[in-house]
Design an enzyme around this catalytic site. Structure first.
Site, short mmCIF file in Angstrom:
data_model
loop_
_atom_site.label_atom_id
_atom_site.label_comp_id
_atom_site.label_asym_id
_atom_site.label_seq_id
_atom_site.Cartn_x
_atom_site.Cartn_y
_atom_site.Cartn_z
CG ASP A 256 -1.41 5.57 2.87
OD1 ASP A 256 -1.67 5.37 1.67
OD2 ASP A 256 -2.26 6.03 3.67
CG ASP A 257 0.24 8.86 0.87
OD1 ASP A 257 0.31 8.86 -0.37
OD2 ASP A 257 -0.77 8.49 1.50
CG HIS B 30 -7.54 3.55 -0.28
ND1 HIS B 30 -6.88 2.99 -1.33
CD2 HIS B 30 -6.61 4.29 0.40
CE1 HIS B 30 -5.61 3.38 -1.31
NE2 HIS B 30 -5.41 4.18 -0.27
CG HIS C 206 -1.91 1.09 1.29
ND1 HIS C 206 -3.09 1.00 1.98
CD2 HIS C 206 -1.90 2.33 0.75
CE1 HIS C 206 -3.76 2.13 1.88
NE2 HIS C 206 -3.04 2.98 1.13
CG HIS D 182 -1.15 6.30 -2.40
ND1 HIS D 182 -2.31 6.13 -3.13
CD2 HIS D 182 -1.43 5.82 -1.14
CE1 HIS D 182 -3.23 5.58 -2.36
NE2 HIS D 182 -2.73 5.38 -1.15
CD GLU E 270 -7.43 6.60 4.88
OE1 GLU E 270 -7.96 6.67 3.75
OE2 GLU E 270 -6.30 7.08 5.14
#
Ligand code: HPA
Ligand code: ZN
Length: 340
Positions: free
Chosen positions: A279-280, A198, A18, A20, A201
């Site tokens: 994630d980021d 997603h 996961h 991005h 969340e």
């Protein structure tokens, strides 16, 4: 010699599921690319930009994340972004990664789909050949945009089917349920692509049900709020449905108030296939090892639990079955050698 938890985490082979790619855009590279494209960022310095990374929810993050991505213009920009991420994870013993990109963030600004995917793909190939990192690419649909826009993006993506493994769904969750994209995801599956979304969340457990039953996903991204629905938990366990959990993201976006109250152990104890992901990472204060470490410190994770999470990352991946088993064995061997 005794292996500390930090060393154990640093050395264990792992997959990231996961991530991005636009969320790996480090401020220094952002300024460099903005400069060469003769574009101005809203912030004068790296320090000012970093000071803006304070989020109360998903939307506050997304606003900054999209504005950062706006300076990416050329194929080389997407290459440089992806290559920087691959070098970073190479130093963290990630041996397989499955990354999202958000085509619409770029095509809506007039950057052709081809430039975006070609730069990312070329870097992933180099990652495989030079660093030995295998990878899969996931085209992610922005759920705050229309079904029609999603169909257009899927059509563009299908021209590069050989480079793509799956279609995903991200961006502002509340008010944009998975069912909005039922027909788009049906088409993606008919074309032979896997699908993920997603869900849970910020959105309710119902969105996780929709992702399962309407979109027919192979994984749930995040999925934290599944725990509010005992029947859903039971179903996720029954289906061995992986959750790609992102601890530092959850903390920064206030999905959890403290890491000490992060639900990952509860997920494991209930038999859910939870994994750890970043994630980021450029925005949330850490790549995958920092995520494992923060959890280990907050929840006092054992080497067995860390090993379980690393094994889950391969089990939940889109690798072929024999390759999964080979990697899981490698993790088991690592545990045997370092459980001291
Ligand atoms: N949620 C939704 N959209 C996103 C995220 C996320 O965590 N990261 C990047 N786009
Ligand atoms: Zn995400």
């Amino acid at each position: 010699m005794h292996t500390t938890i930090d060393q154990f985490i640093a050395g264990i082979p792992k997959a990231e599921l996961h991530l991005h790619i636009e969320g790996t855009f480090e401020p220094e590279l952002m300024f460099e690319i903005a400069h060469r494209n003769q574009l101005k960022l809203k912030y004068a310095t790296v320090q000012e930009l970093k000071a803006a990374y304070q989020f109360n929810n998903l939307q506050e993050f997304l606003d900054i994340y999209y504005s950062g991505a706006n300076v990416l213009m050329e194929e080389q920009d997407f290459y440089d972004l992806t290559w920087a991420y691959l070098q970073k994870i190479h130093s963290q013993k990630v041996v397989h990664t499955e990354i999202f990109f958000d085509p619409q963030t770029h095509t809506l600004r007039g950057v052709p789909f081809n430039k975006v995917i070609s730069g990312i793909h070329r870097a992933l190939k180099d990652g495989e050949n030079i660093l030995g990192i295998s990878s899969k690419l996931i085209v992610s649909i922005l759920r705050h945009l229309s079904e029609e826009a999603a169909f257009e993006t899927l059509e563009q993506a299908l021209k590069y089917k050989d480079w793509i493994s799956a279609v995903g769904l991200d961006s502002s969750e509340k008010g944009h349920p998975p069912s909005k994209f039922e027909r788009v995801f049906e088409k993606a599956r008919k074309e032979g692509l896997l699908v993920v979304a997603h869900a849970g969340e910020e959105g309710p457990p119902e969105y996780v049900w929709e992702a399962l039953d309407i979109l027919k996903v192979s994984r749930i991204d995040h999925g934290n709020r599944s725990l509010e629905d005992a029947q859903l938990v039971e179903e996720l366990v029954r289906r061995k449905m992986p959750l790609t959990v992102c601890p530092l993201s959850n903390l920064q976006l206030k999905v959890v108030q403290e890491l000490t109250s992060h639900p990952i152990l509860e997920m494991l104890e209930k038999g859910m296939v939870a994994t750890v992901n970043s994630d980021d990472p450029a925005y949330f204060g850490g790549y995958i090892n920092e995520n494992y470490l923060a959890l280990a410190q907050a929840l006092n994770l054992s080497k067995e639990q860390i090993t379980q999470l690393a094994k889950n990352s391969f089990q939940a991946s889109f690798l072929e079955e024999d390759e999964k088993l080979r990697m899981i064995e490698r993790v088991d061997d690592y545990f045997q050698e370092n459980n001291i």
